[in-house]
Motif scaffolding. Structure first.
Motif, short mmCIF file in Angstrom:
data_model
loop_
_atom_site.label_atom_id
_atom_site.label_comp_id
_atom_site.label_asym_id
_atom_site.label_seq_id
_atom_site.Cartn_x
_atom_site.Cartn_y
_atom_site.Cartn_z
N UNK A 98 0.84 -1.19 0.00
CA UNK A 98 0.00 0.00 0.00
C UNK A 98 0.88 1.24 0.00
N UNK A 99 0.62 2.13 -0.93
CA UNK A 99 1.28 3.43 -0.89
C UNK A 99 0.29 4.48 -0.43
N UNK A 100 0.75 5.33 0.49
CA UNK A 100 -0.04 6.49 0.87
C UNK A 100 0.54 7.65 0.09
N UNK A 101 -0.28 8.28 -0.76
CA UNK A 101 0.22 9.41 -1.55
C UNK A 101 -0.41 10.67 -1.00
N UNK A 140 2.66 -8.15 8.86
CA UNK A 140 3.35 -9.39 8.47
C UNK A 140 3.00 -9.73 7.02
N UNK A 141 1.95 -9.13 6.50
CA UNK A 141 1.61 -9.40 5.10
C UNK A 141 1.56 -8.14 4.26
N UNK A 142 1.71 -6.99 4.92
CA UNK A 142 1.54 -5.74 4.20
C UNK A 142 2.79 -4.88 4.27
N UNK A 143 3.16 -4.31 3.13
CA UNK A 143 4.25 -3.34 3.11
C UNK A 143 3.65 -1.98 2.82
N UNK A 144 4.16 -0.96 3.50
CA UNK A 144 3.61 0.39 3.34
C UNK A 144 4.70 1.33 2.84
N UNK A 146 -2.39 -1.33 -3.54
CA UNK A 146 -3.32 -0.25 -3.24
C UNK A 146 -2.58 1.07 -3.16
N UNK A 147 -3.33 2.13 -3.44
CA UNK A 147 -2.79 3.46 -3.17
C UNK A 147 -3.92 4.30 -2.60
N UNK A 148 -3.65 4.92 -1.44
CA UNK A 148 -4.64 5.84 -0.88
C UNK A 148 -4.10 7.24 -1.12
N UNK A 149 -4.84 8.00 -1.93
CA UNK A 149 -4.40 9.35 -2.27
C UNK A 149 -5.17 10.35 -1.41
#
Ligand code: AMP
Length: 691
Positions: free
Chosen positions: A520-523, A552-556, A614-617
């Motif tokens: 997931x990227x937070x933009x 453990x399953x998600x990279x941010x 995913x990306x949350x903008x």
């Protein structure tokens, strides 16, 4: 009648104190007037334990039935010391010292001592603290709290008159441990801000160097004779070391088996042999200041604590490095016990409003002088984490959950996706760690926590388990777990560590079908309009978002954009790094306008990523090239990157819908609700099953 004392349970010496009828902490000496008790246990002719000076005398007598330095092995379940007929655990030996001090206090005060605050090195980990608590129990004491030694010293110092607010470093070099703590002393509160240390560095290492020095200067025959009597050698070296604190040279004169051994050591030679040990303490001090983003100019003084700070090389170093003489006024050997006594009084006062027996006229006296600070807050020097697979699933790592230097008590809850068979015997295991590095070999394993109690549903399903890790006031660790869908509290049991830990984590994890790794990227829009509270709320929202993810399953990762695009954090599962990057986000780093969009960089960053993406903008204004941005966002959708667009303030709702993967994924909200919206998004993407 309840009386609480403070006990400094030292590696080499221990002390006990209470708050006297005038409301002042005071050391309780033994019958001979000695204020320090050697932390040594021996057995007398009848096999009964003796503690302190009498036991220590046995060491020079060449007797082997003496136990000392056991504090260094607290928390090590395998360690046993033979004494008399049986083997003793470190908590059993510590309990003898505690019971001795309890009896000493009772004899002096004339009434029973029931409660105690016992001190531990700041750097003690959970197993070492748990062992100390067990020792208190064995000694028949109700331990009100475990307090860290530097905090206790700072409290003792804070009871003295002085400027209203003082920021100091407590430099605590005892017999077996070194701790350096940054403390703020205010009129009402003593606050430990950060701490560093090494629990295997202390006066004992200086003794070892002196032994080396002695063996070096002695003729080989004499050196061999001494080396054959390590107990004698150790006691003599420690005595010489103390002499060298007062004089420039000291003589060894020992008769063993009719032969007399003589040697002379100078302070200069001794100090030269220990220079690297001093430098180690210096490095840890610099690290602490760096982390706290302070320089020596911000520090009002250094408070030396622990017997080893009597060595002139230490006081000289403090003066040279801080530019000020060490803070004085408290006996370095007494400060810790005095502070512990004050803390015990504060706790007892708060909990039970109990009063000590007053003077003979029957009136009562407050426990602690009313003007003393009543609030004592501390941090823990260790991060709490657990062993997890990296999001790629090809390596194990230590994933930090509760970062170090947070105020205690503190807790963090994190969700874990877990595939339930539904047969009723599902079992989730957590390997809890203390340590900073993500290397599985560099942490302390606190135990295997086994989570059970999942209901038998007859069918397999994906569950989300919220696991809470907490540090209590004594920095002891507690783990609890709840299943999200049912809200049921699950059973958590600590079990012994399997013998193949940590080795088993060096192998790549077995391939399971139940993992749903995602990136997931937070933009974040970092244009000028985000200045002030919008950015603060966005940072809060980002933190809330991360706390709801299964790392453990998600990279941010983080993207910042305004006139330019910046990637302050490439996707990672390291909670501490994520937290740091969020904290560092600031307006202006990419310009102040709205000239650009994050979608090209997003595609580039995720090209080779095979996880769910995913990306949350987050946007608060109108972008200059909206059509262009919307087109580039559609390319992301085509490449499997789900975009959730969140807007507030002057954000254009229509544009948000054009950017988001679906209409439901365009969310418009108020600034005050950002954290809630971000938490909900995180929960939903965590709970979502395979697509
Ligand atoms: P603590 O654990 O604070 O009681 O510290 C005990 C340590 O301080 C032991 O290693 C002692 O050898 C050391 N120590 C006590 N007095 C002196 C002194 N005068 N000079 C050097 N080291 C000392």
């Amino acid at each position: 009648m309840d009386t609480a004392v403070g006990i400094d349970l030292g590696t080499t010496y221990s002390a006990v104190a209470w708050v006297n009828r005038d409301g002042d902490p005071e050391i309780i000496p033994d019958a001979l007037g000695e204020t320090l008790t050697a932390s040594v246990v021996a057995l007398d002719a009848d096999g009964r334990p003796v503690v302190g000076g009498d036991a220590k005398a046995g060491m020079t007598g060449g007797e082997t039935e003496v136990a000392h330095l056991f504090k260094r092995f607290m928390g090590n379940p395998a360690y046993r010391l033979p004494l008399g007929e049986r083997d003793w655990s470190p908590p059993e030996l510590s309990a003898q010292v505690l019971a001795h001090l309890k009896a000493q206090a009772e004899a002096r005060l004339g009434w029973p001592v029931t409660h105690a605050v016992v001190t531990v090195p700041e750097y003690f980990t959970h197993p070492e603290r748990a062992a100390t608590l067990a020792a208190g129990d064995l000694a028949g004491l109700e331990v009100l709290r475990l307090m860290s030694e530097p905090t206790a010293a700072a409290l003792a110092y804070g009871l003295r008159p002085g400027p209203a607010v003082r920021r100091l470093l407590v430099y605590d070099l005892g017999g077996g441990t070194f701790d350096i703590s940054l403390v703020e002393v205010g009129p009402d509160e003593i606050r430990v801000i950060a701490a560093e240390g090494d629990n295997e560095l202390g006066g004992r290492d200086w003794d070892d160097r002196l032994i080396g020095e002695l063996l070096r200067v002695l003729p080989p025959d004499d050196a061999d004779l001494l080396a054959a009597h390590p107990g004698v050698l150790l006691v003599e070296a420690e005595r010489l070391k103390r002499t060298l604190s007062a004089r420039r040279a000291a003589d060894l004169r020992l008769t063993i088996g009719g032969r007399t051994v003589r040697a002379a050591v100078t302070r200069e030679a001794f100090e030269a042999s220990c220079q690297d040990l001093l430098e180690l303490t210096g490095q840890l001090t610099s690290k602490l200041l760096e982390e706290a983003r302070l320089t020596w100019a911000d520090i009002h003084g250094v408070l030396p604590v622990g017997g080893s700070t009597r060595m002139p090389m230490i006081t000289r170093w403090i003066e040279r490095t801080s530019g000020k003489p060490p803070m004085g006024g408290i006996h370095p050997d007494h400060a810790v016990a005095l502070g512990a006594a004050a803390q015990a009084a504060i706790l007892l006062e708060a909990e039970t409003r109990l009063r000590l027996p007053g003077p003979d006229d029957g009136s009562v006296t407050p426990l602690l002088r009313l003007s003393a600070p009543r609030q004592v807050s501390n941090v823990v020097a260790h991060s709490l984490g657990l062993i997890a697979e990296n999001p790629e699933g090809d390596r194990y790592l230590n994933s930090v959950l509760l970062p170090r230097n947070q105020r205690i008590p503190s807790q963090a809850t994190r969700p874990y996706q877990f595939w339930l068979k539904g047969s009723g015997d599902d079992l989730m295991e957590i390997f809890l760690t203390q340590g900073e590095s993500d290397d599985v070999q560099d942490c302390v394993y606190l135990g295997r926590y086994v989570v059970t109690g999942f209901p038998a549903s007859g069918s397999s399903r994906q569950a989300v388990v919220d696991v809470t890790y907490a540090y209590d006031d004594s920095a002891l660790v507690e783990v609890t777990a709840t299943e999200r869908t049912t809200g049921d509290r699950l059973d958590v049991n600590v079990e012994e560590l399997p013998s193949d830990v940590p080795d088993r984590f060096l192998e790549p994890p077995a391939r399971g079908g139940s993992r749903l790794p995602m990136t997931v990227y937070l933009a974040f829009d970092l244009s000028g309009s985000m200045s002030g509270s919008p950015l603060q709320e966005a940072q809060k929202a980002a933190k809330a978002f991360v706390s709801q993810l299964d790392l453990t399953t998600t990279a941010v990762g983080l993207i910042g954009f305004s006139d330019r695009v910046d990637v302050p954090l490439h996707a990672t599962s390291n909670a501490a790094r994520i937290e740091r990057a969020i904290r560092k986000l600031s307006v202006g780093t990419t310009g102040y306008g709205n000239a650009t969009h994050p979608f090209d960089d997003l595609r580039r960053l995720l090209t080779d990523d095979r996880h769910r993406k995913f990306c949350v903008v987050l946007a608060d204004g109108v972008w200059e090239r909206q059509d262009h941005a919307a087109k580039r966002a559609r390319l992301c959708h085509q490449e499997g990157i789900e975009i959730i667009a969140v807007g507030f303030g002057h954000a254009d709702e229509k544009f948000l819908r054009a950017v988001a993967s679906s209409t439901e994924q365009a969310l418009f909200t108020q600034l005050g609700s950002l954290s809630q919206v971000f938490s909900t998004i995180a929960r939903e993407i965590t709970e979502a099953g395979p697509r």
